[in-house]
Design a protein around this motif. Sequence first.
Motif, PDB file in Angstrom:
ATOM      1  N   ASP A  76       0.822  -1.216   0.000  1.00  0.00           N
ATOM      2  CA  ASP A  76       0.000   0.000   0.000  1.00  0.00           C
ATOM      3  C   ASP A  76       0.856   1.267   0.000  1.00  0.00           C
ATOM      4  O   ASP A  76       0.510   2.245  -0.663  1.00  0.00           O
ATOM      5  CB  ASP A  76      -0.951   0.008   1.193  1.00  0.00           C
ATOM      6  N   ALA A  77       1.968   1.259   0.738  1.00  0.00           N
ATOM      7  CA  ALA A  77       2.821   2.453   0.787  1.00  0.00           C
ATOM      8  C   ALA A  77       3.316   2.833  -0.606  1.00  0.00           C
ATOM      9  O   ALA A  77       3.427   4.019  -0.925  1.00  0.00           O
ATOM     10  CB  ALA A  77       3.999   2.228   1.721  1.00  0.00           C
ATOM     11  N   LYS A 121      -0.198   3.026  -3.338  1.00  0.00           N
ATOM     12  CA  LYS A 121      -1.037   4.197  -3.047  1.00  0.00           C
ATOM     13  C   LYS A 121      -0.197   5.473  -2.963  1.00  0.00           C
ATOM     14  O   LYS A 121      -0.725   6.523  -2.642  1.00  0.00           O
ATOM     15  CB  LYS A 121      -1.822   3.964  -1.758  1.00  0.00           C
ATOM     16  N   ARG A 122       1.109   5.319  -3.219  1.00  0.00           N
ATOM     17  CA  ARG A 122       2.053   6.431  -3.357  1.00  0.00           C
ATOM     18  C   ARG A 122       2.304   7.206  -2.070  1.00  0.00           C
ATOM     19  O   ARG A 122       2.825   8.313  -2.096  1.00  0.00           O
ATOM     20  CB  ARG A 122       1.631   7.353  -4.510  1.00  0.00           C
ATOM     21  N   TRP A 123       1.971   6.621  -0.921  1.00  0.00           N
ATOM     22  CA  TRP A 123       2.211   7.284   0.353  1.00  0.00           C
ATOM     23  C   TRP A 123       3.701   7.552   0.567  1.00  0.00           C
ATOM     24  O   TRP A 123       4.075   8.592   1.095  1.00  0.00           O
ATOM     25  CB  TRP A 123       1.697   6.445   1.511  1.00  0.00           C
ATOM     26  N   TRP A 158       5.945  10.743   2.103  1.00  0.00           N
ATOM     27  CA  TRP A 158       6.845  10.607   3.249  1.00  0.00           C
ATOM     28  C   TRP A 158       8.247  11.095   2.894  1.00  0.00           C
ATOM     29  O   TRP A 158       8.908  11.756   3.688  1.00  0.00           O
ATOM     30  CB  TRP A 158       6.932   9.163   3.713  1.00  0.00           C
ATOM     31  N   LYS A 160       7.915   8.926  10.568  1.00  0.00           N
ATOM     32  CA  LYS A 160       7.622   7.622   9.977  1.00  0.00           C
ATOM     33  C   LYS A 160       8.663   6.591  10.412  1.00  0.00           C
ATOM     34  O   LYS A 160       9.858   6.876  10.438  1.00  0.00           O
ATOM     35  CB  LYS A 160       7.614   7.698   8.445  1.00  0.00           C
TER      36      LYS A 160
END
Length: 154
Positions: free
Chosen positions: A74-75, A78-80, A84, A92
């Motif tokens: 997901d990181a 979903k491009r999180w 970050w 983080k």
Amino acid sequence: MIEIFTDGASRGNPGPGGYGVILRWGPHVKELSAGFRKTTNNRMELLAVIVGLEAITKPGIPITIYSDSKYVVDAVEKRWVFGWQKKGFAGKANGDLWARFLRIYAKHNVKFVWVRGHAGHPENERCDELAVAAALSPNLPADEGFESGMFNSK
């Protein structure tokens, strides 16, 4: 196309941990694993992906990574992680590994596929065996990023 299958494990969270990786390119298969004396499951999941990508020496080849880690998949998908990165990974966990991941990720054409863990996926099950065996190995080295506490916010 290259396929990379990954898994991470820790015996306690934190505790001794390890990762397992299977690289497959046509008929060629290679297994990689290592363990650390004190780490976390998420660090090992992410490190498995990093080690798999770092093992690929030719940039630009399409790579599919199969992981049971929603944290990692997901990181990225979903491009999180890119947000970050812009904030210097402030607040983080695992910023050291995310920075390392992004350096190698940029060199490749990567797609992620999430697989359900412990659900009979043969390569995921094998990676789990490799990760657990590595975590149970004697004389494990330190996971410097974890043990220093510098990269484990949150």
